[in-house]
Design an enzyme around this catalytic site. Sequence first.
Site, short mmCIF file in Angstrom:
data_model
loop_
_atom_site.label_atom_id
_atom_site.label_comp_id
_atom_site.label_asym_id
_atom_site.label_seq_id
_atom_site.Cartn_x
_atom_site.Cartn_y
_atom_site.Cartn_z
N CYS A 24 -14.41 5.23 -20.86
CA CYS A 24 -14.02 5.95 -19.65
C CYS A 24 -13.41 5.03 -18.59
CB CYS A 24 -15.19 6.72 -19.06
SG CYS A 24 -16.51 5.66 -18.46
N GLU A 80 -21.34 -1.32 -19.20
CA GLU A 80 -20.36 -1.95 -18.32
C GLU A 80 -20.85 -3.30 -17.78
OE1 GLU A 80 -19.59 0.63 -14.97
OE2 GLU A 80 -21.68 1.22 -14.79
N HIS A 107 0.83 -1.21 0.00
CA HIS A 107 0.00 0.00 0.00
C HIS A 107 0.86 1.25 0.00
CE1 HIS A 107 -3.63 -2.31 1.74
NE2 HIS A 107 -3.65 -2.26 0.44
N ASP A 162 -15.65 -2.11 -14.89
CA ASP A 162 -16.69 -3.07 -14.51
C ASP A 162 -16.91 -4.11 -15.59
OD1 ASP A 162 -17.69 -2.61 -11.88
OD2 ASP A 162 -18.34 -0.65 -12.57
C1 PEP Z 1 -15.94 1.62 -15.12
O1 PEP Z 1 -16.62 0.75 -14.56
O2 PEP Z 1 -15.14 1.38 -16.04
C2 PEP Z 1 -16.04 3.03 -14.69
C3 PEP Z 1 -15.44 3.98 -15.36
O3 PEP Z 1 -16.75 3.31 -13.58
P1 PEP Z 1 -16.27 3.02 -12.07
O4 PEP Z 1 -14.80 2.72 -12.12
O5 PEP Z 1 -16.60 4.27 -11.32
O6 PEP Z 1 -17.11 1.85 -11.69
MG MG Z 2 -18.32 1.21 -13.34
#
Ligand code: PEP
Ligand code: MG
Length: 588
Positions: A503, A432, A189, A456
């Site tokens: 994203c 996702e 960590h 996700d």
């Molecule tokens: C994802 O799931 O790729 C995403 C951008 O959202 P989070 O990481 O907030 O779940």
């Molecule tokens: Mg997500």
Amino acid sequence: MIQGIGAAAGVAIGKAFVLPNWEWSMPDTQVNPVDLAKEFERLYEGIRTSKDEIEFIKKEFREVVGVEESSIFDAHLAILDDPVFMSEIRGIIERQYKAAEVAVKEAIDHFVAMFDLLDDEYMKERAVDIKDVGNRLLKHLLGAPEVTLPADTQPYVLVAKELSPSQLAHLNPTYVLGILTMMGGKTSHASIMARALGIPLIAGLENKLSTPIQTGDMIVMDGETGTVHIQPDELTLKDYSSRRAKQQRKKEQLELLATVQAITKDGVPLRLLGNISSVKELELALKYGAEGVGLFRTEFLYMDRSSFPTEDEQFEVYKHVAEKVGTSSVVIRTLDIGGDKHLDYFQLPEEQNPFLGYRAIRISLDRTDMFKTQMAAILRASHYGSVKIMFPMISSVEEVQAAKALLAEVKAELDARNVPYNREIPVGIMVEVPAAVMIVDLLAEEVDFFSIGTNDLVQYVLAVDRMNEQIAHMYHPYHPAVLRMIRMTVEAARNAGIGVSVCGELAADERSLPLWLEMGVSDLSMSPQALLKVKHRILNTAAAEAKEAAKACFRYRTSEQTEEQLTAFSQRSGVTLGKGKEAKEKTS
Ligand code: PEP
Ligand code: MG
């Protein structure tokens, strides 16, 4: 020269400050059986104070470094609630009549010895966490003072046996030039946090030093290669000074790219956007040249408080972000709690599989009061900039329709209140969940844009929990199943004539660029720290060659083949700045 494990890159030159060991010695104090209740009260008071302190550190750390890194402290809070750890402590007090601090010390020693026996990095890391939390509790039980670092007047290289996340959270990066630890490795960590803070760190120096480092010793270190020199000669000092200057120049050169357009060598433009979760992160994204916000994770607004934020409170933040971004767009994602994200004031049920449970849009469609309040704030902000609204974790057409119906209700309520907003606010969804991909053509009829959340998507497609370090090696963003799903989504968006961006953290792995060019994805949204290195990669890439290299990736049978192909292409086509390690870490 001493060779350690280079765990956080960067060159540091400075005098050592050796942190005394955070070890306690104490007499084996017994308590009178009639005073047991008092002893338990002392223990519980110590736990309460420790928890408050950890919450405070977590909050500070979250603001400076980020939400993901601060989750380390959630693990610490969980230890103080851990029934096995706590029953060990209680048992020692109750059965052996020992003082609370003695019981805590014995319980720490017991669990640390047990975890240390296992030849498993993950378990060893848990031992560090137990020691860290246990020592905090001991400090309160004993009323002992904090180990003090030198006053922030002289920068120094910090030397410690091992550094706990709590200790790191207290460091001022302006004064800590670098860190040397005897224990630990790349995945500790402390190392993750040092990387996030931009402090060079070399770990694993135990048994490498013939004489211990003393406070005041001159140190030169390179966190990339893991090399350290103690009391270096003139020549070495000169060498590291020039390395440090080179590194500084590289950083400055990269920063010059902030205002340069992201366009490939052969003229293909891309749009780099920021993933933000706070106004602070927005500033960083804009500093590093983000052309807009591709993902505003609104969870942050709901954390560190005792009740849901009001419509006005949210509106002020969304409006500020929209105005700051100006004519570029801001995608505001509605609340995505559940999974690993919790709110103190909103009790979520205990779940066997929280990532498959009561999360994101599922909560919003259940708690419509809270959802409508958020949507009203987003709509109001849409009057002040180019705001888009996005729903997370969509898995069916019904969910989108239900969310849109509620959005229509909120619009009508704003009309009744005579409040201005953009009637044509674009509505999008996160793609996702595998089910969304399989019906992506149907979903495309319902919305104006898709944003692919690879973090996700990878976990759900591969059934690999993104938070579980034990199976982190199975978390393959380049798995053929993931690539096929991404391609299906992009093609459906193209057929329907709607926008699509990426994203998830895969976008921040600069090696993935050929895939986006081949599929025709031009909007990439990522954490602010990744923007410049991805832009650098774009500027050094010829799209035609990249597309050619990417074609094979969609035919490969294994993740490894794709990863090798993309890494090799990345190396052939210019300077490689990192190899996407951040992407893996963030999601593990
Ligand atoms: C994802 O799931 O790729 C995403 C951008 O959202 P989070 O990481 O907030 O779940
Ligand atoms: Mg997500």
